[in-house]
Design a protein around this motif. Structure first.
Motif, PDB file in Angstrom:
ATOM      1  N   PHE A   1      41.452   6.117  29.243  1.00  0.00           N
ATOM      2  CA  PHE A   1      41.176   5.849  27.832  1.00  0.00           C
ATOM      3  C   PHE A   1      39.688   6.061  27.620  1.00  0.00           C
ATOM      4  O   PHE A   1      38.868   5.421  28.282  1.00  0.00           O
ATOM      5  CB  PHE A   1      41.551   4.412  27.466  1.00  0.00           C
ATOM      6  CG  PHE A   1      41.241   4.070  26.038  1.00  0.00           C
ATOM      7  CD1 PHE A   1      42.153   4.346  25.035  1.00  0.00           C
ATOM      8  CD2 PHE A   1      40.034   3.499  25.684  1.00  0.00           C
ATOM      9  CE1 PHE A   1      41.870   4.053  23.712  1.00  0.00           C
ATOM     10  CE2 PHE A   1      39.737   3.205  24.370  1.00  0.00           C
ATOM     11  CZ  PHE A   1      40.661   3.480  23.383  1.00  0.00           C
ATOM     12  N   LEU A   2      39.336   6.961  26.714  1.00  0.00           N
ATOM     13  CA  LEU A   2      37.937   7.256  26.427  1.00  0.00           C
ATOM     14  C   LEU A   2      37.589   6.853  25.008  1.00  0.00           C
ATOM     15  O   LEU A   2      38.356   7.093  24.080  1.00  0.00           O
ATOM     16  CB  LEU A   2      37.669   8.758  26.586  1.00  0.00           C
ATOM     17  CG  LEU A   2      37.844   9.328  27.980  1.00  0.00           C
ATOM     18  CD1 LEU A   2      37.764  10.843  27.924  1.00  0.00           C
ATOM     19  CD2 LEU A   2      36.807   8.779  28.917  1.00  0.00           C
TER      20      LEU A   2
ATOM     21  N   ALA B   1      29.184  14.203  19.531  1.00  0.00           N
ATOM     22  CA  ALA B   1      30.342  15.089  19.681  1.00  0.00           C
ATOM     23  C   ALA B   1      30.327  15.857  20.993  1.00  0.00           C
ATOM     24  O   ALA B   1      31.379  16.125  21.576  1.00  0.00           O
ATOM     25  CB  ALA B   1      30.406  16.060  18.509  1.00  0.00           C
ATOM     26  N   ARG B   2      29.153  16.187  21.499  1.00  0.00           N
ATOM     27  CA  ARG B   2      29.080  16.941  22.749  1.00  0.00           C
ATOM     28  C   ARG B   2      29.662  16.158  23.918  1.00  0.00           C
ATOM     29  O   ARG B   2      30.150  16.738  24.883  1.00  0.00           O
ATOM     30  CB  ARG B   2      27.649  17.373  23.055  1.00  0.00           C
ATOM     31  CG  ARG B   2      26.722  16.232  23.408  1.00  0.00           C
ATOM     32  CD  ARG B   2      25.367  16.708  23.936  1.00  0.00           C
ATOM     33  NE  ARG B   2      24.480  15.590  24.123  1.00  0.00           N
ATOM     34  CZ  ARG B   2      24.614  14.654  25.064  1.00  0.00           C
ATOM     35  NH1 ARG B   2      25.601  14.716  25.905  1.00  0.00           N
ATOM     36  NH2 ARG B   2      23.754  13.659  25.158  1.00  0.00           N
ATOM     37  N   VAL B   3      29.654  14.825  23.837  1.00  0.00           N
ATOM     38  CA  VAL B   3      30.216  13.995  24.909  1.00  0.00           C
ATOM     39  C   VAL B   3      31.720  14.263  25.032  1.00  0.00           C
ATOM     40  O   VAL B   3      32.251  14.343  26.142  1.00  0.00           O
ATOM     41  CB  VAL B   3      29.941  12.496  24.665  1.00  0.00           C
ATOM     42  CG1 VAL B   3      30.655  11.637  25.688  1.00  0.00           C
ATOM     43  CG2 VAL B   3      28.443  12.223  24.685  1.00  0.00           C
ATOM     44  N   TYR B   4      32.392  14.420  23.910  1.00  0.00           N
ATOM     45  CA  TYR B   4      33.826  14.717  23.937  1.00  0.00           C
ATOM     46  C   TYR B   4      34.087  15.997  24.734  1.00  0.00           C
ATOM     47  O   TYR B   4      34.948  16.045  25.601  1.00  0.00           O
ATOM     48  CB  TYR B   4      34.381  14.881  22.521  1.00  0.00           C
ATOM     49  CG  TYR B   4      34.496  13.603  21.754  1.00  0.00           C
ATOM     50  CD1 TYR B   4      35.666  12.851  21.800  1.00  0.00           C
ATOM     51  CD2 TYR B   4      33.449  13.135  20.980  1.00  0.00           C
ATOM     52  CE1 TYR B   4      35.791  11.672  21.096  1.00  0.00           C
ATOM     53  CE2 TYR B   4      33.564  11.957  20.273  1.00  0.00           C
ATOM     54  CZ  TYR B   4      34.727  11.225  20.327  1.00  0.00           C
ATOM     55  OH  TYR B   4      34.833  10.065  19.635  1.00  0.00           O
TER      56      TYR B   4
ATOM     57  N   ASP C   1      36.101  18.742  29.402  1.00  0.00           N
ATOM     58  CA  ASP C   1      35.935  19.839  30.354  1.00  0.00           C
ATOM     59  C   ASP C   1      36.081  19.343  31.791  1.00  0.00           C
ATOM     60  O   ASP C   1      36.741  19.971  32.617  1.00  0.00           O
ATOM     61  CB  ASP C   1      34.578  20.526  30.171  1.00  0.00           C
ATOM     62  CG  ASP C   1      34.505  21.397  28.928  1.00  0.00           C
ATOM     63  OD1 ASP C   1      35.572  21.684  28.337  1.00  0.00           O
ATOM     64  OD2 ASP C   1      33.385  21.772  28.543  1.00  0.00           O
ATOM     65  N   VAL C   2      35.478  18.206  32.097  1.00  0.00           N
ATOM     66  CA  VAL C   2      35.580  17.638  33.442  1.00  0.00           C
ATOM     67  C   VAL C   2      37.018  17.227  33.739  1.00  0.00           C
ATOM     68  O   VAL C   2      37.553  17.516  34.810  1.00  0.00           O
ATOM     69  CB  VAL C   2      34.620  16.443  33.614  1.00  0.00           C
ATOM     70  CG1 VAL C   2      34.868  15.730  34.929  1.00  0.00           C
ATOM     71  CG2 VAL C   2      33.175  16.895  33.530  1.00  0.00           C
ATOM     72  N   LEU C   3      37.666  16.578  32.794  1.00  0.00           N
ATOM     73  CA  LEU C   3      39.040  16.114  33.005  1.00  0.00           C
ATOM     74  C   LEU C   3      40.036  17.267  33.112  1.00  0.00           C
ATOM     75  O   LEU C   3      41.074  17.136  33.758  1.00  0.00           O
ATOM     76  CB  LEU C   3      39.467  15.162  31.895  1.00  0.00           C
ATOM     77  CG  LEU C   3      38.856  13.763  31.973  1.00  0.00           C
ATOM     78  CD1 LEU C   3      39.234  12.953  30.747  1.00  0.00           C
ATOM     79  CD2 LEU C   3      39.292  13.047  33.239  1.00  0.00           C
TER      80      LEU C   3
ATOM     81  N   ILE D   1      43.947   9.151  26.668  1.00  0.00           N
ATOM     82  CA  ILE D   1      43.842   8.614  25.305  1.00  0.00           C
ATOM     83  C   ILE D   1      42.383   8.699  24.918  1.00  0.00           C
ATOM     84  O   ILE D   1      41.512   8.161  25.603  1.00  0.00           O
ATOM     85  CB  ILE D   1      44.320   7.152  25.244  1.00  0.00           C
ATOM     86  CG1 ILE D   1      45.764   7.050  25.734  1.00  0.00           C
ATOM     87  CG2 ILE D   1      44.164   6.584  23.825  1.00  0.00           C
ATOM     88  CD1 ILE D   1      46.214   5.652  26.057  1.00  0.00           C
ATOM     89  N   VAL D   2      42.092   9.389  23.811  1.00  0.00           N
ATOM     90  CA  VAL D   2      40.724   9.561  23.359  1.00  0.00           C
ATOM     91  C   VAL D   2      40.603   9.015  21.950  1.00  0.00           C
ATOM     92  O   VAL D   2      41.304   9.469  21.041  1.00  0.00           O
ATOM     93  CB  VAL D   2      40.292  11.042  23.389  1.00  0.00           C
ATOM     94  CG1 VAL D   2      38.845  11.180  22.950  1.00  0.00           C
ATOM     95  CG2 VAL D   2      40.500  11.641  24.768  1.00  0.00           C
ATOM     96  N   GLN D   3      39.752   8.043  21.777  1.00  0.00           N
ATOM     97  CA  GLN D   3      39.510   7.476  20.450  1.00  0.00           C
ATOM     98  C   GLN D   3      38.419   8.300  19.780  1.00  0.00           C
ATOM     99  O   GLN D   3      37.484   8.751  20.424  1.00  0.00           O
ATOM    100  CB  GLN D   3      39.072   6.021  20.567  1.00  0.00           C
ATOM    101  CG  GLN D   3      38.982   5.338  19.233  1.00  0.00           C
ATOM    102  CD  GLN D   3      38.834   3.831  19.405  1.00  0.00           C
ATOM    103  OE1 GLN D   3      39.139   3.269  20.433  1.00  0.00           O
ATOM    104  NE2 GLN D   3      38.361   3.187  18.355  1.00  0.00           N
TER     105      GLN D   3
END
Length: 75
Positions: A42-43, A50-53, A58-60, A69-71
């Protein structure tokens, strides 16, 4: 990075008797994602970054969890 939010998550995990099967990471997720073996991730990255997303996804993508799950902001 909000200590109060992290404490709330940990309390919820304890109430669900799931604390021993979960890991709450407070800080930059990209530092912890390489080699991650967890089934559910869960992120909740900062909405204004936005760059963090992109970095996290990319890593995942290299070793995807069974459930991600991305909020995100509704804006």
């Amino acid at each position: 990075k909000d200590k109060q939010a992290v404490d709330c998550i940990k309390a919820n995990l304890a109430a669900l008797k799931a604390a021993d099967r979960a890991r709450v990471i407070r800080g930059s997720a990209t530092l912890y994602l390489n080699g991650l073996q967890d089934a559910i991730v869960f992120l909740d990255p900062p909405y204004e970054q936005a760059r963090v997303y992109t970095e996290v996804l990319d890593v995942l993508a290299e070793n995807p969890p069974q459930l991600l799950i991305v909020q995100h902001s509704s804006r």
